[in-house]
Design a protein around this motif. Sequence first.
Motif, short mmCIF file in Angstrom:
data_model
loop_
_atom_site.label_atom_id
_atom_site.label_comp_id
_atom_site.label_asym_id
_atom_site.label_seq_id
_atom_site.Cartn_x
_atom_site.Cartn_y
_atom_site.Cartn_z
N GLY A 39 0.81 -1.30 -0.13
CA GLY A 39 -0.14 -0.12 -0.27
C GLY A 39 0.99 1.10 -0.03
N ALA A 40 0.19 2.47 -0.56
CA ALA A 40 0.82 3.79 -0.37
C ALA A 40 0.20 4.61 0.99
N SER A 41 -1.07 4.55 0.99
CA SER A 41 -1.78 5.13 2.10
C SER A 41 -2.31 3.94 3.09
N HIS A 81 -2.23 8.61 -4.56
CA HIS A 81 -2.13 7.54 -5.53
C HIS A 81 -1.82 8.52 -6.85
N GLN A 84 -8.87 10.01 -2.76
CA GLN A 84 -7.92 9.06 -3.28
C GLN A 84 -8.66 8.33 -4.77
N GLU A 85 -10.15 7.77 -4.23
CA GLU A 85 -10.41 6.92 -5.37
C GLU A 85 -11.87 7.34 -5.74
N ASP A 137 -13.39 6.13 -2.45
CA ASP A 137 -12.79 6.04 -1.28
C ASP A 137 -11.76 7.40 -1.07
N GLU A 159 -15.81 4.73 1.40
CA GLU A 159 -14.82 4.18 2.32
C GLU A 159 -13.96 5.15 2.90
N ASP A 214 -11.55 0.57 5.91
CA ASP A 214 -10.26 0.15 5.45
C ASP A 214 -9.29 0.60 6.48
N LYS A 265 -8.07 -6.90 2.84
CA LYS A 265 -6.92 -6.76 2.26
C LYS A 265 -5.93 -7.81 2.95
N ARG A 288 -4.10 -3.70 -3.63
CA ARG A 288 -3.31 -2.67 -2.92
C ARG A 288 -2.93 -1.72 -3.93
N SER A 289 -2.46 -0.46 -3.81
CA SER A 289 -1.98 0.59 -4.95
C SER A 289 -0.79 -0.17 -5.52
N LYS A 319 -12.48 -4.54 -5.35
CA LYS A 319 -12.14 -3.51 -6.07
C LYS A 319 -10.43 -3.74 -6.46
#
Length: 418
Positions: free
Chosen positions: A38-40, A154, A162-163, A242, A284, A311, A336, A365-366, A387
């Motif tokens: 992940g990044a976040s 991201h 973010q999404e 998200d 999310e 999350d 995850k 994950r990203s 997702k």
Amino acid sequence: TISTVTAEQILDSRGNPTVRVSLRLDDGFEAVASAPAGASTGAFEAVELRDGGSAYGGLGVQGAVTAVRTEIGPLLTHHSYNTISDLDRALRDLDGTPNLARLGANAVVAVSIAATRAFAHRAELPLHRWLSLVTGSAERMPVPHFNVLNGGAHAANALDFQEFMIAPVQAATEAEAVQTGAEIYHALARLIREKYAAAGLGDEGGFAPPIDSAEEALDLLVAAITDAGYTPGVDSIAIAMDPAANGFSLGGGRYRLAGRELARDELVDYYENLVDSYPIRSIEDGFAEDDHEGWIALSERLADRIQLVGDDLYVTDAARILDGAHEHYSTAALIKPNQIGTVSQTLDAIAAARSNGMACMVSHRSGETEDTFIADLAVGTGAGQIKSGAPARGERVAKYNRLTQIEAQNPTIPYGLA
Ligand code: PGA
Ligand code: ZN
């Protein structure tokens, strides 16, 4: 039984090192898996082992690879395990820390996923079928949530959330859902090229145009859905977001969006406004992982209208999900495997959510690899939602392609939300 354990450092989709593990069985079968990143990341996630130093900007995983070869290898080849829970427990005991910091969650999750593949092979079952049997779940083809506009951690644009995802809830099959997602992705590409000089991609393959408000992003999605010949709506082509609110939290229940500071209640009002104006089915991490008051306020306002997913709030931890169910933080949990570190604990998290009436969305994950475990996980546990980023880029479509393959081989598995 496992005869050889090998591991290598490979690259993930962001060009950062990650761990790939291979378990060779007595009969010659090779079970392979690799860890995403992940990044976040949430503060309570299991911890990756990174080398530090100058190579790869400190992100090397040679230490984790060595841990697999020298410590986990002997553990798996000298003992045999009857269940994935037994094997995962042995991994945790060997690590000895609560968050897998010693061996590395990146090492452990890759081993646990490869071992799950080995168990399915031993049972002579496809992975999704084996997972459905061990969890007692009815298989289901999940509704894909395609992340087509990227912001936050991201992307390089100024978009705080973010999404922004599109979910073909109404599709009859996974194949139709994938087609719908790809067609809308291309319609969106055309719109963005007309409107903005430059539109790069974010880490999950979605576009990252130079926009800075959720409304602009949502207007683009509605236009793209319509241009592609579909109908926007919570029961047709729905939108999911998200925000990943850790990324714009100032602490103490205050947030900064597009340069403006918001208190908890103002952020709740803002979300409610968006839900009133757009066909949003799911939000999310609308609040930060430590802002329980914010989560409760959001639930009181919106839980009976849309899905609220935790999350970073839960990090795929059954105990945290149980807490969330009792405190009414959310109506769903993101799942995850690398957040908690083992497959059996991931299955525990799904069971905890389900037994408390919460929905589950399985997630990539990203930073990803070509590993497709989460596709089988979503089908086998009957989660009903997944997702895996945009319907573009190899590491993202590997999961969607695995889903359509499972469907083609098993046309009786029903598609849709659980
Ligand atoms: P991450 O983002 O993989 O960078 O943590 C995914 C998410 O927040 O859902
Ligand atoms: Zn998230």
